[in-house]
Design a protein around this motif. Structure first.
Motif, PDB file in Angstrom:
ATOM      1  N   THR A  72       0.760  -1.312   0.080  1.00 50.93           N
ATOM      2  CA  THR A  72      -0.124  -0.165  -0.033  1.00 50.93           C
ATOM      3  C   THR A  72       1.007   1.167   0.066  1.00 50.93           C
ATOM      4  O   THR A  72       0.571   2.160  -0.749  1.00 50.93           O
ATOM      5  CB  THR A  72      -0.892   0.124   1.348  1.00 50.93           C
ATOM      6  OG1 THR A  72      -1.498  -1.188   1.248  1.00 50.93           O
ATOM      7  CG2 THR A  72      -1.788   1.186   1.224  1.00 50.93           C
ATOM      8  N   GLY A  73       1.858   1.162   0.842  1.00 52.92           N
ATOM      9  CA  GLY A  73       2.815   2.445   0.650  1.00 52.92           C
ATOM     10  C   GLY A  73       3.529   2.815  -0.732  1.00 52.92           C
ATOM     11  O   GLY A  73       3.569   3.821  -0.900  1.00 52.92           O
ATOM     12  N   GLU A  74       3.975   1.553  -1.064  1.00 52.19           N
ATOM     13  CA  GLU A  74       4.601   1.586  -2.722  1.00 52.19           C
ATOM     14  C   GLU A  74       3.498   2.138  -3.564  1.00 52.19           C
ATOM     15  O   GLU A  74       3.784   3.000  -4.330  1.00 52.19           O
ATOM     16  CB  GLU A  74       5.000   0.539  -3.019  1.00 52.19           C
ATOM     17  CG  GLU A  74       6.280  -0.055  -2.023  1.00 52.19           C
ATOM     18  CD  GLU A  74       6.694  -1.212  -2.520  1.00 52.19           C
ATOM     19  OE1 GLU A  74       6.121  -2.129  -3.460  1.00 52.19           O
ATOM     20  OE2 GLU A  74       7.794  -2.087  -2.072  1.00 52.19           O
ATOM     21  N   GLY A  80       1.720   9.354  -5.978  1.00 51.77           N
ATOM     22  CA  GLY A  80       2.158  10.504  -5.557  1.00 51.77           C
ATOM     23  C   GLY A  80       3.163  10.934  -6.668  1.00 51.77           C
ATOM     24  O   GLY A  80       2.847  12.086  -7.081  1.00 51.77           O
ATOM     25  N   GLU A  81       3.653  10.162  -7.300  1.00 55.61           N
ATOM     26  CA  GLU A  81       4.675  10.296  -8.389  1.00 55.61           C
ATOM     27  C   GLU A  81       3.976  10.860  -9.660  1.00 55.61           C
ATOM     28  O   GLU A  81       4.142  11.805 -10.431  1.00 55.61           O
ATOM     29  CB  GLU A  81       5.605   9.407  -8.697  1.00 55.61           C
ATOM     30  CG  GLU A  81       6.702   9.204  -7.610  1.00 55.61           C
ATOM     31  CD  GLU A  81       7.284   7.894  -7.989  1.00 55.61           C
ATOM     32  OE1 GLU A  81       7.317   7.210  -8.749  1.00 55.61           O
ATOM     33  OE2 GLU A  81       8.547   7.708  -7.129  1.00 55.61           O
ATOM     34  N   GLU A  82       2.886  10.072  -9.843  1.00 55.19           N
ATOM     35  CA  GLU A  82       2.169  10.352 -11.083  1.00 55.19           C
ATOM     36  C   GLU A  82       1.340  11.622 -10.765  1.00 55.19           C
ATOM     37  O   GLU A  82       1.067  12.526 -11.803  1.00 55.19           O
ATOM     38  CB  GLU A  82       0.771   9.158 -11.384  1.00 55.19           C
ATOM     39  CG  GLU A  82       1.678   8.021 -11.803  1.00 55.19           C
ATOM     40  CD  GLU A  82       0.449   6.795 -11.873  1.00 55.19           C
ATOM     41  OE1 GLU A  82      -0.560   7.127 -11.857  1.00 55.19           O
ATOM     42  OE2 GLU A  82       1.059   5.605 -12.205  1.00 55.19           O
ATOM     43  N   MET A  83       0.555  12.001  -9.496  1.00 58.30           N
ATOM     44  CA  MET A  83       0.129  13.162  -9.540  1.00 58.30           C
ATOM     45  C   MET A  83       1.058  14.221  -9.443  1.00 58.30           C
ATOM     46  O   MET A  83       0.525  15.498  -9.901  1.00 58.30           O
ATOM     47  CB  MET A  83      -0.695  13.261  -8.055  1.00 58.30           C
ATOM     48  CG  MET A  83      -1.591  12.205  -7.947  1.00 58.30           C
ATOM     49  SD  MET A  83      -2.837  12.459  -9.074  1.00 58.30           S
ATOM     50  CE  MET A  83      -3.789  13.703  -8.175  1.00 58.30           C
ATOM     51  N   SER A  84       2.422  14.272  -9.318  1.00 58.31           N
ATOM     52  CA  SER A  84       3.577  15.340  -9.397  1.00 58.31           C
ATOM     53  C   SER A  84       3.856  15.821 -10.698  1.00 58.31           C
ATOM     54  O   SER A  84       4.406  16.732 -10.689  1.00 58.31           O
ATOM     55  CB  SER A  84       4.401  15.107  -8.389  1.00 58.31           C
ATOM     56  OG  SER A  84       5.144  13.875  -8.838  1.00 58.31           O
ATOM     57  N   GLY A  85       3.416  15.049 -11.718  1.00 60.26           N
ATOM     58  CA  GLY A  85       3.703  15.361 -13.294  1.00 60.26           C
ATOM     59  C   GLY A  85       4.641  14.434 -13.530  1.00 60.26           C
ATOM     60  O   GLY A  85       5.236  14.759 -14.894  1.00 60.26           O
ATOM     61  N   GLU A  86       5.094  13.475 -13.132  1.00 59.74           N
ATOM     62  CA  GLU A  86       5.936  12.606 -13.701  1.00 59.74           C
ATOM     63  C   GLU A  86       5.341  11.519 -14.457  1.00 59.74           C
ATOM     64  O   GLU A  86       5.762  10.260 -14.878  1.00 59.74           O
ATOM     65  CB  GLU A  86       6.871  11.876 -12.355  1.00 59.74           C
ATOM     66  CG  GLU A  86       8.026  12.892 -11.803  1.00 59.74           C
ATOM     67  CD  GLU A  86       8.390  12.148 -10.705  1.00 59.74           C
ATOM     68  OE1 GLU A  86       8.457  10.946 -10.846  1.00 59.74           O
ATOM     69  OE2 GLU A  86       9.123  12.782  -9.771  1.00 59.74           O
ATOM     70  N   GLU A  87       4.341  11.830 -14.853  1.00 59.42           N
ATOM     71  CA  GLU A  87       3.403  10.898 -15.592  1.00 59.42           C
ATOM     72  C   GLU A  87       3.795  10.658 -17.188  1.00 59.42           C
ATOM     73  O   GLU A  87       4.298  11.841 -17.588  1.00 59.42           O
ATOM     74  CB  GLU A  87       1.838  11.431 -15.486  1.00 59.42           C
ATOM     75  CG  GLU A  87       0.687  10.871 -15.935  1.00 59.42           C
ATOM     76  CD  GLU A  87      -0.652  11.144 -15.790  1.00 59.42           C
ATOM     77  OE1 GLU A  87      -1.225  11.511 -16.594  1.00 59.42           O
ATOM     78  OE2 GLU A  87      -0.716  11.885 -14.363  1.00 59.42           O
ATOM     79  N   ALA A  88       3.327   9.969 -17.873  1.00 62.40           N
ATOM     80  CA  ALA A  88       3.816   9.605 -19.237  1.00 62.40           C
ATOM     81  C   ALA A  88       3.147  10.698 -20.056  1.00 62.40           C
ATOM     82  O   ALA A  88       2.093  11.058 -19.764  1.00 62.40           O
ATOM     83  CB  ALA A  88       3.620   8.160 -19.730  1.00 62.40           C
TER      84      ALA A  88
END
Length: 110
Positions: A72-74, A80-88
């Motif tokens: 769950t933590g992962e 969080g990474e996807e929400m921060s703009g590191e999305e494709a």
């Protein structure tokens, strides 16, 4: 000692030897006390086994909870990474959507 006393002691000794010998030769003859002792030992063994099984189950449950918490933590970190703009970029995501086969409508035969 009188002959009567000697004979009585001999008869008692012979009786005791015969009883001990009979019990040694026929161990399947159990008394109620022996049966209760065996039942008590079996119950104690069963309780010990149940306690060990419960302990093992608790250990496995703790491990599963820890693994679930870690997963769950992962997942939260990934979200969080996807929400921060590191999305494709959208350009790369579009071909994957187009590659999916279209569902065909099936009509039942009459």
């Amino acid at each position: 000692m009188s002959n009567f006393m000697k004979t009585a002691i001999a008869v008692i000794v012979i009786a005791v030897v015969l009883v001990i010998g009979y019990r040694m030769m026929n161990p399947e003859d159990t008394t109620m006390e022996d049966a209760m002792d065996q039942a008590g030992e079996a119950a104690t063994d069963a309780m010990d086994a149940a306690g060990e099984a419960a302990s093992d189950a608790m250990g496995a449950t703790e491990e599963a909870v820890e693994d679930a918490a870690e997963a769950t933590g992962e997942a939260v970190e990934d979200a969080g990474e996807e929400m921060s703009g590191e999305e494709a970029p959208a350009e790369e995501a579009a071909p994957a959507e187009e590659a999916a086969p279209a569902e065909e409508e099936v009509t039942p035969a009459e």
